[in-house]
Design a protein around this motif. Structure first.
Motif, mmCIF file in Angstrom:
data_model
loop_
_atom_site.group_PDB
_atom_site.id
_atom_site.type_symbol
_atom_site.label_atom_id
_atom_site.label_comp_id
_atom_site.label_asym_id
_atom_site.label_seq_id
_atom_site.Cartn_x
_atom_site.Cartn_y
_atom_site.Cartn_z
ATOM 1 N N VAL A 82 9.456 53.955 38.774
ATOM 2 C CA VAL A 82 8.796 52.666 38.604
ATOM 3 C C VAL A 82 9.459 51.702 39.585
ATOM 4 O O VAL A 82 10.676 51.501 39.540
ATOM 5 N N HIS A 83 8.663 51.135 40.490
ATOM 6 C CA HIS A 83 9.121 50.132 41.444
ATOM 7 C C HIS A 83 8.539 48.809 40.977
ATOM 8 O O HIS A 83 7.322 48.714 40.762
ATOM 9 N N GLU A 91 14.122 42.997 43.264
ATOM 10 C CA GLU A 91 13.391 44.257 43.147
ATOM 11 C C GLU A 91 14.212 45.243 42.321
ATOM 12 O O GLU A 91 15.439 45.279 42.429
ATOM 13 N N ILE A 92 13.507 46.055 41.531
ATOM 14 C CA ILE A 92 14.169 47.107 40.770
ATOM 15 C C ILE A 92 13.383 48.405 40.942
ATOM 16 O O ILE A 92 12.193 48.373 41.263
ATOM 17 N N ALA A 93 14.063 49.507 40.729
ATOM 18 C CA ALA A 93 13.403 50.810 40.710
ATOM 19 C C ALA A 93 14.169 51.700 39.743
ATOM 20 O O ALA A 93 15.407 51.717 39.741
ATOM 21 N N PHE A 94 13.413 52.412 38.900
ATOM 22 C CA PHE A 94 13.989 53.341 37.936
ATOM 23 C C PHE A 94 13.305 54.689 38.084
ATOM 24 O O PHE A 94 12.075 54.770 38.067
ATOM 25 N N THR A 114 14.558 59.994 29.968
ATOM 26 C CA THR A 114 15.859 59.600 30.493
ATOM 27 C C THR A 114 15.602 58.763 31.736
ATOM 28 O O THR A 114 14.784 59.151 32.580
ATOM 29 N N THR A 115 16.283 57.630 31.831
ATOM 30 C CA THR A 115 16.071 56.736 32.965
ATOM 31 C C THR A 115 17.345 56.626 33.799
ATOM 32 O O THR A 115 18.453 56.755 33.285
ATOM 33 N N ASP A 124 20.301 44.760 35.199
ATOM 34 C CA ASP A 124 19.037 45.480 35.053
ATOM 35 C C ASP A 124 19.229 46.872 34.460
ATOM 36 O O ASP A 124 18.265 47.543 34.142
ATOM 37 N N GLN A 125 20.448 47.299 34.326
ATOM 38 C CA GLN A 125 20.786 48.667 33.942
ATOM 39 C C GLN A 125 20.037 49.150 32.677
ATOM 40 O O GLN A 125 19.632 50.290 32.615
ATOM 41 N N HIS A 126 19.828 48.270 31.705
ATOM 42 C CA HIS A 126 19.253 48.701 30.429
ATOM 43 C C HIS A 126 17.795 48.230 30.247
ATOM 44 O O HIS A 126 17.310 48.195 29.122
ATOM 45 N N LEU A 127 17.117 47.921 31.339
ATOM 46 C CA LEU A 127 15.723 47.482 31.230
ATOM 47 C C LEU A 127 14.817 48.560 30.634
ATOM 48 O O LEU A 127 13.798 48.251 30.030
#
Length: 131
Positions: A82-83, A91-94, A114-115, A124-127
């Motif tokens: 997910v971007h 910006e985040i990406a998981f 699992t992310t 953002d680690q636990h989004l």
């Protein structure tokens, strides 16, 4: 199982299609008794909807990149990223690994995922499971 949903379709409706409200998006892709385990933490359908509502407050846009997807009978598995862009401009990406069970009508009954954050700040680690 015609009409089977996918993670990409579900996440696009849940997170990025603001014409569709959260309850309608959840109903479209997830069974009434839906439950999810994200990084070891279980949530029910109500808690999942609260998580999506929170993410809609944090994110302003994005897209889902599916790397691998497999459907066998009522079992679904995928690996996707997910971007997303946040309201603060960052910006985040998981990357997410998913194992799921589907209902006879093709919606998700249960997801275990699992992310792993690929891009983002420490906050953002636990989004993936934030409410």
């Amino acid at each position: 199982m015609s009409g089977t949903t996918s993670i990409a379709a579900a996440l696009n409706d849940l997170l990025f299609d603001r014409q569709l409200d959260v309850d309608s998006a959840v109903t479209r892709h997830f069974a009434d008794g839906y439950r999810q385990r994200t990084d070891g933490v279980w949530s029910d359908r109500t808690e999942f909807a609260a998580h999506i509502t929170h993410l809609r407050d944090v994110l302003v846009g994005g897209h889902v990149e599916v790397h691998d997807e497999l459907i066998v009978g009522n079992r679904y598995a995928d690996r996707h990223t997910v971007h997303a862009s946040k309201v603060d401009g960052s910006e985040i990406a998981f990357e997410v690994l998913v194992f799921a069970e589907l209902t006879p009508d093709g919606r998700f009954q249960q997801i275990i995922e699992t992310t792993r954050m690929v891009t983002g700040g420490e906050g953002d680690q636990h989004l993936g499971s934030a409410r």
